[in-house]
Design a protein around this motif. Structure first.
Motif, short mmCIF file in Angstrom:
data_model
loop_
_atom_site.label_atom_id
_atom_site.label_comp_id
_atom_site.label_asym_id
_atom_site.label_seq_id
_atom_site.Cartn_x
_atom_site.Cartn_y
_atom_site.Cartn_z
N THR A 66 0.82 -1.22 0.00
CA THR A 66 0.00 0.00 0.00
C THR A 66 0.85 1.26 0.00
OG1 THR A 66 -0.15 0.21 2.42
CG2 THR A 66 -1.76 -1.23 1.33
N LYS A 67 2.17 1.09 0.17
CA LYS A 67 3.07 2.24 0.22
C LYS A 67 4.08 2.18 -0.92
CE LYS A 67 2.73 2.68 5.26
NZ LYS A 67 3.48 2.65 6.54
N SER A 68 4.65 3.33 -1.24
CA SER A 68 5.63 3.39 -2.34
C SER A 68 7.07 3.34 -1.86
CB SER A 68 5.42 4.68 -3.15
OG SER A 68 5.59 5.82 -2.32
N SER A 69 7.27 3.35 -0.54
CA SER A 69 8.62 3.25 0.02
C SER A 69 8.51 2.87 1.49
CB SER A 69 9.37 4.58 -0.13
OG SER A 69 8.74 5.59 0.64
N GLY A 70 9.68 2.57 2.08
CA GLY A 70 9.72 2.36 3.52
C GLY A 70 9.89 0.93 3.98
N ILE A 96 11.45 -4.65 1.06
CA ILE A 96 11.28 -4.97 -0.35
C ILE A 96 11.43 -3.71 -1.21
CG2 ILE A 96 9.59 -5.69 -2.10
CD1 ILE A 96 10.90 -8.03 -0.68
N HIS A 97 10.94 -2.58 -0.75
CA HIS A 97 11.16 -1.32 -1.48
C HIS A 97 12.66 -1.04 -1.64
CE1 HIS A 97 6.92 -0.15 -0.19
NE2 HIS A 97 6.90 -0.06 -1.50
N HIS A 98 13.42 -1.38 -0.61
CA HIS A 98 14.87 -1.14 -0.63
C HIS A 98 15.55 -1.89 -1.78
CE1 HIS A 98 18.78 -0.07 0.98
NE2 HIS A 98 19.12 -1.34 1.08
N PHE A 99 14.99 -3.03 -2.15
CA PHE A 99 15.55 -3.77 -3.28
C PHE A 99 15.53 -2.91 -4.54
CE2 PHE A 99 15.87 -8.42 -2.17
CZ PHE A 99 15.65 -8.27 -0.81
N TYR A 100 14.44 -2.18 -4.74
CA TYR A 100 14.28 -1.37 -5.95
C TYR A 100 15.00 -0.02 -5.83
CZ TYR A 100 10.84 -4.88 -7.05
OH TYR A 100 10.23 -6.08 -7.31
N GLU A 101 15.14 0.46 -4.61
CA GLU A 101 15.80 1.74 -4.38
C GLU A 101 17.33 1.62 -4.44
OE1 GLU A 101 12.24 3.18 -1.33
OE2 GLU A 101 14.15 2.43 -0.56
#
Length: 200
Positions: free
Chosen positions: A149-153, A156-161
């Motif tokens: 529901t979120k775009s960061s944080g 798993i988001h860290h994988f893309y960042e």
């Protein structure tokens, strides 16, 4: 007079003490793996093995994520290195590499030794070990595993960042070859992760 092997042993002992209580994925064993990667790459690249190895051991000493006072840590490190018999130019080279290794600084090192240490550090952030370290670090920062529901944080988001971007940031041929296999491992992991997340 200290031999280079003796100097490196002392440096290894120094960081082992400094990172004895780290649970963020930046512990002594991380440093040990970075050193092994760095030696492998430096041998292929014909770089200065002593400078590369010393800087690989010490690369996290002033990291803002880990040090409350990076400048104080740097000054303490310089005072530690001087009695070991390192030349001023060697200390300067090591400190310069330490100052430019971190991904968050976005700096491309100016020397081959600096590029090697940066590659070696980034290699430990991808592949199976990189995945384990990402979740260890995320847990230490109270990040969720995944939150669609979120775009960061989340971790798993860290994988893309960061993690999926590291393959293209490699400076050396050896680094690129190792990174390609480890990058694919992350891609495979994410594919399986999303399948299981959806209950497949």
């Amino acid at each position: 007079m200290h031999s280079e092997n003796n100097q490196l042993d002392k440096i290894s002992e120094y960081v082992q003490q400094k990172f004895a209580n780290d649970y963020t994925g930046h512990d002594y064993y991380h440093l040990q793996r970075v050193v092994k990667n760095a030696i492998k790459i430096a041998t292929d690249e014909g770089a200065d093995l002593f400078i590369t190895t010393a800087a690989a051991w010490l690369h996290d000493i002033t990291d803002h994520k880990l040090a409350n006072n990076p400048e104080k840590e740097k000054n303490e490190l310089i005072q530690f290195l001087k009695p070991l018999g390192l030349q001023y130019s060697q200390i300067e080279a090591i400190i310069t590499i330490i100052d430019t290794t971190s991904y968050s600084k976005g700096v491309i090192p100016s020397t081959i030794e600096g590029k090697i240490v940066q590659d070696a550090d980034r290699l430990d952030a991808i592949g199976a070990i990189g995945i384990a370290r990402a979740f260890a670090y995320g847990s230490s920062k109270q990040r969720s595993i995944h939150d669609p529901t979120k775009s960061s944080g989340s971790t798993i988001h860290h994988f893309y960042e960061k993690l999926l971007l590291l393959q293209d940031s490699m400076h050396t041929n050896t680094g690129r070859m190792i990174a390609a296999e480890r990058h694919q491992y992350i891609e495979n992991f994410l594919h399986q992760f999303y399948k299981e997340w959806e209950g497949e």
